[in-house]
Design a protein around this motif. Structure first.
Motif, short mmCIF file in Angstrom:
data_model
loop_
_atom_site.label_atom_id
_atom_site.label_comp_id
_atom_site.label_asym_id
_atom_site.label_seq_id
_atom_site.Cartn_x
_atom_site.Cartn_y
_atom_site.Cartn_z
N SER A 347 9.33 41.88 32.27
CA SER A 347 10.74 41.50 32.45
C SER A 347 11.68 40.23 31.60
O SER A 347 13.11 41.14 31.86
CB SER A 347 10.95 40.50 33.95
OG SER A 347 10.43 39.45 34.13
N TYR A 350 13.58 42.99 28.92
CA TYR A 350 14.84 43.70 30.16
C TYR A 350 16.30 42.32 29.63
O TYR A 350 17.68 43.14 30.31
CB TYR A 350 15.13 43.59 31.20
CG TYR A 350 14.41 45.30 31.15
CD1 TYR A 350 14.28 46.35 30.54
CD2 TYR A 350 13.37 45.31 32.71
CE1 TYR A 350 13.44 47.20 30.94
CE2 TYR A 350 12.34 46.33 32.67
CZ TYR A 350 13.16 47.42 31.64
OH TYR A 350 12.14 48.90 31.23
N ASN A 351 15.99 41.02 29.84
CA ASN A 351 16.90 40.16 30.12
C ASN A 351 17.51 40.21 28.63
O ASN A 351 18.97 39.72 28.26
CB ASN A 351 16.45 38.96 30.44
CG ASN A 351 16.19 39.09 31.54
OD1 ASN A 351 16.79 39.15 32.70
ND2 ASN A 351 15.04 37.81 32.07
N LYS A 354 19.86 42.99 27.69
CA LYS A 354 20.93 43.05 27.81
C LYS A 354 21.48 42.16 27.90
O LYS A 354 22.91 42.00 27.37
CB LYS A 354 21.16 42.62 29.29
CG LYS A 354 21.97 42.50 30.23
CD LYS A 354 22.13 42.13 31.74
CE LYS A 354 22.72 42.34 32.90
NZ LYS A 354 22.66 42.33 34.38
N GLU A 355 21.65 41.17 26.83
CA GLU A 355 22.04 39.65 26.35
C GLU A 355 22.61 40.09 25.25
O GLU A 355 23.42 40.00 24.95
CB GLU A 355 21.15 38.37 26.13
CG GLU A 355 21.00 37.64 27.86
CD GLU A 355 19.64 36.38 27.21
OE1 GLU A 355 19.97 35.78 26.42
OE2 GLU A 355 19.48 36.54 28.39
N TYR A 367 9.11 50.72 34.36
CA TYR A 367 9.98 50.48 33.27
C TYR A 367 11.35 50.70 34.12
O TYR A 367 12.02 50.77 33.22
CB TYR A 367 9.77 50.47 31.23
CG TYR A 367 8.37 48.99 32.15
CD1 TYR A 367 8.29 48.08 32.65
CD2 TYR A 367 7.22 49.95 31.21
CE1 TYR A 367 6.86 47.36 31.95
CE2 TYR A 367 6.18 49.60 31.21
CZ TYR A 367 6.34 48.42 31.84
OH TYR A 367 4.62 47.78 31.79
N GLY A 370 13.94 48.66 36.12
CA GLY A 370 14.89 47.92 34.89
C GLY A 370 16.45 48.85 35.16
O GLY A 370 17.57 47.72 34.77
N TYR A 375 18.31 43.53 36.89
CA TYR A 375 18.49 43.80 35.10
C TYR A 375 19.72 44.35 35.27
O TYR A 375 20.50 44.47 34.32
CB TYR A 375 16.79 44.37 34.66
CG TYR A 375 15.91 43.67 35.20
CD1 TYR A 375 15.63 42.08 34.74
CD2 TYR A 375 15.14 43.52 36.77
CE1 TYR A 375 14.49 41.35 34.70
CE2 TYR A 375 14.20 43.41 36.61
CZ TYR A 375 13.78 42.04 36.13
OH TYR A 375 12.51 40.97 36.39
N SER A 376 19.48 45.84 35.50
CA SER A 376 21.26 46.33 35.56
C SER A 376 20.93 47.06 34.10
O SER A 376 22.38 46.87 33.22
CB SER A 376 22.04 46.15 36.28
OG SER A 376 21.46 45.61 37.45
N VAL A 377 19.30 47.51 33.53
CA VAL A 377 19.84 47.41 32.09
C VAL A 377 19.74 49.25 31.33
O VAL A 377 19.78 49.41 30.02
CB VAL A 377 19.31 46.25 31.24
CG1 VAL A 377 17.25 46.74 31.42
CG2 VAL A 377 19.36 46.51 30.18
#
Length: 523
Positions: A347, A350-351, A354-355, A367, A370, A375-377
């Motif tokens: 996880s 994904y963070n 995204k960042e 996966y 995600g 996450y919405s990535v």
């Protein structure tokens, strides 16, 4: 003796009783348990192949060398296996070759709900469709017999409801195993080598075979008329037959066990004997179109939905003209959408993506989740292995953007490696991230070439990512392997690899938390 078996367990039992020598496939819901169950019969060779194309080619090789072979996959897996499929139809078999196409109406765990009866028509391969576990067991044995009698691969098409529901299987005695063997491989180049000159001759044989199958379909007892009230009749197959019998027990029914080719004389007899005939089938109007093409008057999709699954309620509502009212519960049930497991070590990836505002091309498996909150990535998901190839196309159109492809270890082995080779060969600038959880998690913890175990738990070779990257042509500076539980190292690796301006491969290793618990408990 009677047993309660799922459709998948029953298919494995039927294959075992038929003396199957080789069982191969790729895990995919709703088909996975067939090969898992078959692997428990130690007399049968079983393997999780790298992908469905490989599985079909291995099974085909076993069949032309004399053994009966069972090849298992879900419906979209047939897309992967389609290349050898169409040519195998020309070549034929020696030992029987049965291909499981486990279709998934309503997309319980799939990216589409294609109707693979169309593959039977397109490839000119007979297809059987069971309606319960007892038929699943019997039909797989019959499929092997048809395969050898008519010199052809045969499809068996169970759907999700048949695969996963339990029903009574009538077994005369404890199953005994005797491997069915048609002898060893014998050279026959005009049959087995499909250069154009030989293929033209084999195509003639395929057409002759299909004509014979059409004629013989009328005499097969798996296609049968059950006369009742002749004011209304239904033509149906598979799980839809069970729904029709529940909703309209007094109606006349033509049950089709062989869904391709169709028994034309039997259909004409039935339609001519019943006042009004309706075709009940899930997904495409496969029967309806062909029956109408015979010049017969039937109706189907005018009354029954094209999308999703049918149910007894669909038929009941049609007969009564009254809308079914579902039972209302006093307690509201909170929604439970699928999500990455709490504590999934990947996880963090994904963070970070995204960042850092990556365009993220995703893939099939855990996966894909995600794409959902928090996450919405994930920005794209098409099919197995497409994360790496789609990412290349995105980078070509948006060279100023940071593009990452995210893929699991099993999917990478399935069809990601060819995409990686393509990226290296064509000098693409993308970041490929393999999230390695040591297992094929989404379909139930099956091993794969990156975890060093076979379907039976035997130790085997384990593909080395570093050597693979080097063989593909990725430079040492553009390859990293990091621990998923060390997010600072993961982020540093992403920053470094992105800065190089070249194709990079990042392997993030973190064992699936559920698999880890099972492994530690020895279950």
């Amino acid at each position: 003796m009677k047993k309660m078996l799922s459709g998948n367990e029953a298919i494995a039992l039927g294959a075992y009783e038929a003396g199957v020598g080789v069982g191969v496939g790729y895990p995919g819901t709703p088909s996975t348990e067939i090969l898992e169950t078959l692997s428990k019969y130690k007399e049968v060779y079983t393997e999780w192949s790298v992908n469905e194309k490989v599985a079909l080619e291995v099974g085909f090789g076993a069949a032309i060398a004399g053994k009966r072979a069972l090849v298992t996959m879900k419906h979209v897996g047939v897309n992967v296996a389609a290349d050898p499929l169409f040519t195998a139809a020309y070549i034929g078999v020696k030992g029987g070759l049965v291909i499981i196409s486990a279709d998934d109406p309503n997309m319980h765990s799939s990216q589409n709900e294609q109707d693979n009866r169309n593959y039977a028509y397109a490839a000119k391969i007979p297809m059987l469709e069971p309606s319960d576990s007892d038929e699943a067991r019997r039909f797989v044995k019959l499929a092997f017999e048809i395969s050898e009698k008519y010199d052809t691969p045969v499809f068996l098409r169970p759907t999700t409801r048949v695969c996963h529901s339990y029903s009574v299987v009538d077994i005369e005695k404890e199953p005994a195993y005797k491997q069915f063997n048609m002898g060893s491989f014998e050279r026959d180049q005009k049959k087995f080598v499909m250069i154009p000159a030989y293929a033209r001759s084999r195509h003639v044989i395929v057409e002759e075979r299909e004509t014979k199958l059409k004629n013989d379909a009328d005499k097969m007892d798996i296609n049968k008329i059950e006369y009742g009230d002749k004011k209304i009749g239904f033509i149906t197959s598979g799980i839809s037959y069970s729904y029709v019998k529940e909703a309209a027990p007094k109606a006349s029914v033509l049950k089709l066990g062989m869904v391709y080719p169709l028994p034309e004389k039997l259909i004409r007899e039935f339609v001519g004997s019943v006042d009004k005939v309706y075709v009940v089938e899930e997904l495409e109007p496969f029967f309806e179109m062909r029956i109408k093409a015979m010049g017969l008057e039937v109706e189907g999709k005018k009354y029954f939905p094209l999308l999703g699954e049918l149910s007894p309620d669909n038929i009941s509502e049609f007969i009564s003209g009254k809308k079914h009212t579902p039972v209302k519960l006093n307690t509201a049930i909170p929604p439970r959408p699928p999500a990455l497991c709490t504590g999934c070590p990947h996880s963090f990836v994904y963070n970070i993506l995204k960042e850092k505002n990556f365009i993220v091309s995703g893939d099939i498996g855990c996966y894909t989740l995600g794409v959902l909150p928090p996450y919405s990535v994930i920005d794209t998901c098409v099919d197995m292995g497409a994360s790496i190839t789609v990412a290349q196309g995105i980078e070509l159109s948006n060279p100023d953007k940071k593009v990452a492809a995210v893929i699991g270890d099993s999917t990478f082995a399935h069809s990601g490696i060819t995409g990686l080779i393509n990226a290296a060969y064509n000098k693409r600038n993308i970041l490929v991230i393999v999230l390695d959880n040591s297992i094929t998690a989404m379909t139930g913890m099956q091993p794969n070439p990156f975890n060093g175990e076979t379907i039976t738990g035997d130790k085997t070779v384990q593909v080395d990512y570093a050597h693979l990257a080097k063989a593909v042509g990725i430079e040492d500076n553009n390859f990293r392997e990091v621990n998923a539980y060390k997010p600072i190292e993961v982020e540093a690796a992403i920053d470094h690899l992105t800065s190089t301006g070249k194709l990079s491969l990042l392997v993030v290793k973190g064992i699936c938390i559920i698999y880890n618990k099972k492994k530690n408990k020895g279950t």
